[in-house]
Design a protein around this motif. Structure first.
Motif, PDB file in Angstrom:
ATOM      1  N   GLU A  62       0.778  -1.841   0.341  1.00  0.00           N
ATOM      2  CA  GLU A  62      -0.436  -0.093   0.082  1.00  0.00           C
ATOM      3  C   GLU A  62       1.256   1.241  -0.210  1.00  0.00           C
ATOM      4  OE1 GLU A  62      -2.433  -0.372   2.981  1.00  0.00           O
ATOM      5  OE2 GLU A  62      -3.622  -1.690   1.936  1.00  0.00           O
ATOM      6  N   LEU A  63       1.962   1.150   0.734  1.00  0.00           N
ATOM      7  CA  LEU A  63       2.870   2.375   0.703  1.00  0.00           C
ATOM      8  C   LEU A  63       3.730   2.735  -0.382  1.00  0.00           C
ATOM      9  CD1 LEU A  63       4.637   4.580   2.105  1.00  0.00           C
ATOM     10  CD2 LEU A  63       6.100   2.804   2.891  1.00  0.00           C
ATOM     11  N   LYS A  67       3.084   6.075  -2.645  1.00  0.00           N
ATOM     12  CA  LYS A  67       3.268   6.540  -3.249  1.00  0.00           C
ATOM     13  C   LYS A  67       3.927   6.999  -4.303  1.00  0.00           C
ATOM     14  CE  LYS A  67       9.145   7.099  -3.439  1.00  0.00           C
ATOM     15  NZ  LYS A  67      10.497   6.242  -2.565  1.00  0.00           N
ATOM     16  N   THR A  68       3.370   5.863  -5.492  1.00  0.00           N
ATOM     17  CA  THR A  68       4.375   6.200  -6.895  1.00  0.00           C
ATOM     18  C   THR A  68       2.568   6.766  -7.227  1.00  0.00           C
ATOM     19  OG1 THR A  68       4.173   3.803  -7.041  1.00  0.00           O
ATOM     20  CG2 THR A  68       3.298   4.944  -8.836  1.00  0.00           C
ATOM     21  N   GLN A  69       1.482   6.495  -6.397  1.00  0.00           N
ATOM     22  CA  GLN A  69       0.236   7.617  -7.276  1.00  0.00           C
ATOM     23  C   GLN A  69       0.223   9.569  -6.841  1.00  0.00           C
ATOM     24  OE1 GLN A  69      -3.132   6.924  -4.568  1.00  0.00           O
ATOM     25  NE2 GLN A  69      -4.172   5.528  -6.351  1.00  0.00           N
ATOM     26  N   GLU A  71       3.439  10.370  -6.659  1.00  0.00           N
ATOM     27  CA  GLU A  71       4.685  10.380  -7.501  1.00  0.00           C
ATOM     28  C   GLU A  71       3.712  11.658  -8.781  1.00  0.00           C
ATOM     29  OE1 GLU A  71       7.196   7.594  -8.465  1.00  0.00           O
ATOM     30  OE2 GLU A  71       9.100   8.360  -6.660  1.00  0.00           O
ATOM     31  N   ALA A  72       2.708  10.252  -9.534  1.00  0.00           N
ATOM     32  CA  ALA A  72       1.558  10.920 -10.142  1.00  0.00           C
ATOM     33  C   ALA A  72       1.471  12.213 -10.199  1.00  0.00           C
ATOM     34  CB  ALA A  72       1.240  10.351 -11.217  1.00  0.00           C
ATOM     35  N   MET A  73       0.854  12.322  -9.365  1.00  0.00           N
ATOM     36  CA  MET A  73      -0.220  13.204  -8.910  1.00  0.00           C
ATOM     37  C   MET A  73       1.329  15.257  -8.688  1.00  0.00           C
ATOM     38  SD  MET A  73      -2.215  12.915  -6.091  1.00  0.00           S
ATOM     39  CE  MET A  73      -3.381  14.171  -5.551  1.00  0.00           C
ATOM     40  N   GLU A  74       1.911  14.670  -8.712  1.00  0.00           N
ATOM     41  CA  GLU A  74       3.629  15.367  -8.864  1.00  0.00           C
ATOM     42  C   GLU A  74       3.631  16.239 -10.051  1.00  0.00           C
ATOM     43  OE1 GLU A  74       7.720  16.628  -6.431  1.00  0.00           O
ATOM     44  OE2 GLU A  74       6.370  14.996  -6.750  1.00  0.00           O
ATOM     45  N   THR A  75       3.938  14.910 -11.219  1.00  0.00           N
ATOM     46  CA  THR A  75       3.865  15.314 -12.319  1.00  0.00           C
ATOM     47  C   THR A  75       2.831  16.148 -12.996  1.00  0.00           C
ATOM     48  OG1 THR A  75       5.168  13.102 -12.637  1.00  0.00           O
ATOM     49  CG2 THR A  75       4.561  14.058 -14.836  1.00  0.00           C
ATOM     50  N   ARG A  76       1.672  15.713 -12.771  1.00  0.00           N
ATOM     51  CA  ARG A  76       0.272  16.711 -13.085  1.00  0.00           C
ATOM     52  C   ARG A  76       0.782  17.819 -12.609  1.00  0.00           C
ATOM     53  NH1 ARG A  76      -2.035  11.321 -12.199  1.00  0.00           N
ATOM     54  NH2 ARG A  76      -2.893  11.773 -10.108  1.00  0.00           N
TER      55      ARG A  76
END
Length: 279
Positions: A62-63, A67-69, A71-76
């Motif tokens: 889950e962690l 973390k992946t989510q 990073e994706a939100m930061e990219t967006r």
């Protein structure tokens, strides 16, 4: 820090279970000597450890997913910030264009108001009288000035030599828009103030002592010369100049002293002029 916390909890829990099991087993040994109780408690501890290990593995998964989510939100978010900066730049450019257009419109309005005031000053009407129309037509025609002429209309003729400069009369008119050139005197008279261009072309026969040459004059001023000399055969030369003329200034061509020129129905020897632009 978060990854180490479940391990520490598991270690503490394991220690506590061992202690409890040890104490429980010791008491039973003293009272009844029942060893099977220790064997019964050990499987429970292993079961708890397996469940906690599975829980930790699930938390790690889950962690990683979280973390992946993130990073994706930061990219967006960065992409959105870039788009916002681009839109802001375009908006500033559009605002600048609008301001420039407003300035142009304001200037046009001011010119329109000036023209309206001028029309009002002359009577509030743009209708021109017949004399005004004729005056405008005459001014337009005066700005159309161009001529070319040669010495003879037909046949063949040699002019000169003469002992002193002699004005040449170019009798064959090729074109004379504006009628500023006089074919009876050989003189061009400027109808409007402006810059004119004049050119002369001369043709002659070779001779040991006689040259071929003419000079271009503005009023009484010598401007340029077209001059050649060779002992035999025919030859030609040319020259030209741009002149600022006032209304009434005259331009003409003179035969050079002791020189000659020749012309025929082929029109070798010419005099031309054009109004380049009024001033």
């Amino acid at each position: 820090m978060n990854m180490k916390t479940p391990g520490a909890v598991l270690l503490l829990l394991w220690s506590g279970l061992v202690v409890v099991a040890a104490e429980s087993g010791g008491l039973q040994d003293e009272d009844t000597g029942a060893a099977p109780t220790q064997l019964t408690c050990q499987p429970d501890v292993h079961s708890v450890l397996r469940e906690m290990s599975a829980l930790m593995a699930e938390q790690r998964v889950e962690l990683r997913y979280t973390k992946t989510q993130m990073e994706a939100m930061e990219t967006r978010l960065r992409a959105s910030e870039n788009k916002a900066e681009t839109m802001e730049t375009r908006l500033r450019a559009s605002e600048k264009t609008v301001e420039e257009q407003r300035a142009v419109i304001k200037e046009l309005k001011e010119k329109q108001e000036e023209q309206a005031a001028a029309v009002k000053a002359v009577g509030g009407s743009v209708n021109l009288t017949g004399s005004q129309v004729e005056e405008l037509r005459r001014e337009r025609e005066e700005r159309r000035v161009s001529f070319s002429a040669s010495l003879v209309t037909s046949g063949s003729e040699t002019f000169g030599p003469f002992s002193k400069p002699t004005t040449l009369i170019y009798r064959h008119v090729i074109t004379n828009t504006g009628s500023a050139y006089n074919p009876y005197t050989g003189v061009f008279r400027a109808p409007v103030r402006g810059v004119y261009y004049f050119a002369v072309f001369v043709y002659g026969g070779g001779h040991a002592s006689t040259t071929t040459g003419v000079s271009l004059h503005k009023n009484e001023e010598h401007v340029v010369i077209a001059y050649s000399h060779q002992p035999s055969l025919q030859y030609s030369s040319s020259n030209g100049a741009s002149l600022l003329l006032e209304v009434g200034d005259v331009v003409y061509v003179k035969l050079w002293p002791n020189a000659w020129v020749h012309d025929s129905y082929n029109h070798h020897t010419t005099f031309s002029g054009n109004l380049l632009f009024p001033m």
